[in-house]
Design an enzyme around this catalytic site. Structure first.
Site, PDB file in Angstrom:
ATOM      1  N   ASP A  91     -41.635   0.411  23.611  1.00 53.78           N
ATOM      2  CA  ASP A  91     -40.167   0.380  23.686  1.00 53.78           C
ATOM      3  C   ASP A  91     -39.588  -0.576  22.636  1.00 53.78           C
ATOM      4  O   ASP A  91     -38.544  -0.305  22.039  1.00 53.78           O
ATOM      5  CB  ASP A  91     -39.719  -0.036  25.098  1.00 53.78           C
ATOM      6  CG  ASP A  91     -40.198   0.946  26.148  1.00 53.78           C
ATOM      7  OD1 ASP A  91     -40.149   2.164  25.885  1.00 53.78           O
ATOM      8  OD2 ASP A  91     -40.640   0.503  27.222  1.00 53.78           O
ATOM      9  N   HIS A 106     -40.516   0.465  32.353  1.00 55.56           N
ATOM     10  CA  HIS A 106     -40.855   1.445  31.322  1.00 55.56           C
ATOM     11  C   HIS A 106     -40.643   2.866  31.845  1.00 55.56           C
ATOM     12  O   HIS A 106     -41.591   3.616  32.071  1.00 55.56           O
ATOM     13  CB  HIS A 106     -42.299   1.246  30.839  1.00 55.56           C
ATOM     14  CG  HIS A 106     -42.716   2.272  29.834  1.00 55.56           C
ATOM     15  ND1 HIS A 106     -42.189   2.317  28.551  1.00 55.56           N
ATOM     16  CD2 HIS A 106     -43.562   3.328  29.931  1.00 55.56           C
ATOM     17  CE1 HIS A 106     -42.696   3.351  27.914  1.00 55.56           C
ATOM     18  NE2 HIS A 106     -43.530   3.981  28.717  1.00 55.56           N
TER      19      HIS A 106
HETATM   20  P1  NAD Z   1     -54.938  11.958  27.422  1.00 53.55           P
HETATM   21  O1  NAD Z   1     -55.029  12.996  28.470  1.00 53.55           O
HETATM   22  O2  NAD Z   1     -54.974  12.394  26.002  1.00 53.55           O
HETATM   23  O3  NAD Z   1     -56.098  10.892  27.617  1.00 53.55           O
HETATM   24  C1  NAD Z   1     -56.350  10.301  28.839  1.00 53.55           C
HETATM   25  C2  NAD Z   1     -57.812   9.961  28.910  1.00 53.55           C
HETATM   26  O4  NAD Z   1     -58.033   9.343  30.168  1.00 53.55           O
HETATM   27  C3  NAD Z   1     -58.764  11.161  28.821  1.00 53.55           C
HETATM   28  O5  NAD Z   1     -59.732  10.954  27.822  1.00 53.55           O
HETATM   29  C4  NAD Z   1     -59.386  11.244  30.194  1.00 53.55           C
HETATM   30  O6  NAD Z   1     -60.719  11.689  30.189  1.00 53.55           O
HETATM   31  C5  NAD Z   1     -59.308   9.767  30.603  1.00 53.55           C
HETATM   32  N1  NAD Z   1     -59.468   9.557  32.029  1.00 53.55           N
HETATM   33  C6  NAD Z   1     -59.000  10.289  33.059  1.00 53.55           C
HETATM   34  N2  NAD Z   1     -59.415   9.754  34.217  1.00 53.55           N
HETATM   35  C7  NAD Z   1     -60.139   8.644  33.906  1.00 53.55           C
HETATM   36  C8  NAD Z   1     -60.823   7.680  34.657  1.00 53.55           C
HETATM   37  N3  NAD Z   1     -60.873   7.732  35.996  1.00 53.55           N
HETATM   38  N4  NAD Z   1     -61.453   6.687  33.995  1.00 53.55           N
HETATM   39  C9  NAD Z   1     -61.400   6.634  32.650  1.00 53.55           C
HETATM   40  N5  NAD Z   1     -60.783   7.522  31.881  1.00 53.55           N
HETATM   41  C10 NAD Z   1     -60.163   8.526  32.507  1.00 53.55           C
HETATM   42  O7  NAD Z   1     -53.605  11.118  27.712  1.00 53.55           O
HETATM   43  P2  NAD Z   1     -52.860  10.087  26.724  1.00 53.55           P
HETATM   44  O8  NAD Z   1     -51.873  10.825  25.902  1.00 53.55           O
HETATM   45  O9  NAD Z   1     -53.873   9.247  26.059  1.00 53.55           O
HETATM   46  O10 NAD Z   1     -52.014   9.224  27.794  1.00 53.55           O
HETATM   47  C11 NAD Z   1     -52.669   8.386  28.700  1.00 53.55           C
HETATM   48  C12 NAD Z   1     -51.656   7.698  29.613  1.00 53.55           C
HETATM   49  O11 NAD Z   1     -50.838   6.806  28.863  1.00 53.55           O
HETATM   50  C13 NAD Z   1     -50.682   8.652  30.308  1.00 53.55           C
HETATM   51  O12 NAD Z   1     -50.531   8.254  31.656  1.00 53.55           O
HETATM   52  C14 NAD Z   1     -49.378   8.451  29.559  1.00 53.55           C
HETATM   53  O13 NAD Z   1     -48.242   8.737  30.349  1.00 53.55           O
HETATM   54  C15 NAD Z   1     -49.469   6.978  29.244  1.00 53.55           C
HETATM   55  N6  NAD Z   1     -48.593   6.503  28.158  1.00 53.55           N
HETATM   56  C16 NAD Z   1     -47.991   5.295  28.320  1.00 53.55           C
HETATM   57  C17 NAD Z   1     -47.199   4.765  27.322  1.00 53.55           C
HETATM   58  C18 NAD Z   1     -46.566   3.412  27.494  1.00 53.55           C
HETATM   59  O14 NAD Z   1     -45.650   3.087  26.722  1.00 53.55           O
HETATM   60  N7  NAD Z   1     -47.006   2.583  28.413  1.00 53.55           N
HETATM   61  C19 NAD Z   1     -46.999   5.490  26.146  1.00 53.55           C
HETATM   62  C20 NAD Z   1     -47.620   6.720  26.001  1.00 53.55           C
HETATM   63  C21 NAD Z   1     -48.434   7.235  27.027  1.00 53.55           C
HETATM   64  C1  LMR Z   2     -43.663   6.918  26.266  1.00 52.10           C
HETATM   65  O1  LMR Z   2     -42.717   6.147  26.431  1.00 52.10           O
HETATM   66  O2  LMR Z   2     -43.842   7.531  25.211  1.00 52.10           O
HETATM   67  C2  LMR Z   2     -44.683   7.057  27.364  1.00 52.10           C
HETATM   68  O3  LMR Z   2     -44.272   6.399  28.535  1.00 52.10           O
HETATM   69  C3  LMR Z   2     -45.095   8.461  27.589  1.00 52.10           C
HETATM   70  C4  LMR Z   2     -44.034   9.311  28.226  1.00 52.10           C
HETATM   71  O4  LMR Z   2     -44.353   9.997  29.193  1.00 52.10           O
HETATM   72  O5  LMR Z   2     -42.892   9.295  27.754  1.00 52.10           O
END
Ligand code: NAD
Ligand code: LMR
Length: 339
Positions: free
Chosen positions: A175, A202
């Site tokens: 953010d 967030h």
């Molecule tokens: P993705 O599906 O590409 O990757 C997620 C990974 O987690 C996969 O490799 C999967 O195998 C793994 N996984 C699932 N269960 C698991 C477990 N029990 N133990 C270990 N690994 C496990 O998803 P992504 O795009 O990498 O996003 C991941 C998370 O991050 C989502 O929840 C998304 O909403 C979040 N996110 C948060 C922010 C933020 O600003 N905080 C920003 C973007 C995404």
């Molecule tokens: C973001 O801000 O990009 C993450 O929290 C992923 C989402 O679901 O928007």
């Protein structure tokens, strides 16, 4: 080719020198969810960080391949892959930092809270292993919904008797990264020189950019602010829509996650005045147990919470509007572990 290679080496050596002037360059960092859209580029960025001596890649799939690939990069960090639930504690043992991007991302039309059903259990199980194997590690949660997953992890650490609120972080750095970028675009500034605190939580209206506290100081008329603030709040959704079903922000999140982990390492090495916003246990806002504000980081995590600072009337309204949603999301996380 030869001279390019020399320039690359010079660049790396400069970084190594820069980071080796203080004591510790041997941080052990684990990434949980290392094979995913965020996990892979985040691991790449951490492999490039000279402060990391061991990089542990944990996921339920594909970590042997990701680890083999990254291990060929000519930086000191030793890379090890850990695949499957049974390896979780081994992956975390002795780690200084555990970064958690494990879990499912949004598809168009979903809220972050819609991810709770799947991700709450994933974060609970990872937190349980971390609390057992590396209770002193800084635990950095990227998995959504962050407003609930941070309370989930805290309750797990409490139940395990190892809770330290200064070491559990909801990573909201993206953010701040977005706010810096969008403000710089509007003002024709270098985004690397812009610093906008983003407080609250967030998700949607809980994301509260404090434009009045921008460095350098920037002024916007009401009409511009009325577009800028929602753009920052909805930037995640902007990416989810653009990816059209293929997930949410991954590359910018990997950058933001690496920035946060590197800030933690700099502070643990003794660098002063390392400040990052993060969503943490907090008493800054009456009635809320978690809130994101700028934090001074130190050897043991949060050294000082800098609080909300002086808000404009408009910013105070944004905080007031966020409180009911944050309260609900926090309670949902707490109840998930305790009921
Ligand atoms: P993705 O599906 O590409 O990757 C997620 C990974 O987690 C996969 O490799 C999967 O195998 C793994 N996984 C699932 N269960 C698991 C477990 N029990 N133990 C270990 N690994 C496990 O998803 P992504 O795009 O990498 O996003 C991941 C998370 O991050 C989502 O929840 C998304 O909403 C979040 N996110 C948060 C922010 C933020 O600003 N905080 C920003 C973007 C995404
Ligand atoms: C973001 O801000 O990009 C993450 O929290 C992923 C989402 O679901 O928007």
């Amino acid at each position: 080719m030869h001279s390019t290679r020399r320039i690359l080496c010079q660049g790396l050596n400069r970084n190594l020198r820069q980071f080796s002037c203080t004591s510790k360059n041997n941080f052990k960092v684990a990434v949980a969810g290392a094979s995913g859209g965020i996990g892979q580029p985040l691991s790449l960025l951490l492999k490039q960080c000279p402060m990391v001596s061991e990089l542990r890649l944990y996921d339920i799939v594909n970590t042997p391949g990701v680890a083999a690939d990254l291990s060929h990069i000519e930086t000191p960090a030793k890379v090890e892959g850990y695949e499957g639930n049974d390896c979780m504690e081994e992956a975390f043992k002795g780690c200084d930092i555990i970064v958690v991007p494990a879990g499912v991302p949004r598809k168009p039309g979903m809220t972050r809270d819609d991810l709770f059903a799947t991700n709450a259990g994933i974060v609970r199980d990872i937190a349980t292993a971390a609390a057992k194997a590396a209770p002193k590690a800084h635990f950095c949660i990227i998995s959504n919904p962050v407003n609930s997953t941070v309370p989930i992890a805290s309750e797990v650490y409490k139940a395990c008797g190892v809770y330290d609120p200064c070491r559990i972080f909801g990573v909201s750095t993206l953010d701040i990264v977005r706010a810096n970028t969008f403000v710089a675009e509007l003002k024709g500034l270098n985004p690397m020189e812009v610093c906008i605190p983003v407080i609250g939580g967030h998700a949607g209206i809980t994301i509260i950019p404090l434009i009045s506290q921008a460095k350098p100081k920037v002024d916007f008329d009401e009409a511009t602010l009325a577009k800028l603030i929602p753009r920052i709040q909805d930037a995640g959704t902007e990416v989810v829509k653009a990816k059209a079903g293929a997930g949410s922000a991954t590359l910018s999140m990997a950058y933001a996650g690496a920035r946060f982990a590197i800030s933690l390492m700099r502070a643990m090495k003794g660098e002063k005045d390392v400040v990052e916003c993060a969503y943490v246990a907090s008493d800054c806002v009456k009635g809320l147990d978690y809130f994101s504000t700028p934090l001074v980081l130190g050897k043991n995590g949060i050294e000082q919470n800098l609080g909300l600072g002086k808000l404009t009337a408009g910013e105070q309204k944004l905080v007031d509007a966020a409180i009911p949603e944050l309260k609900k999301s926090i309670q949902k996380g707490v109840d998930f572990v305790n009921k």
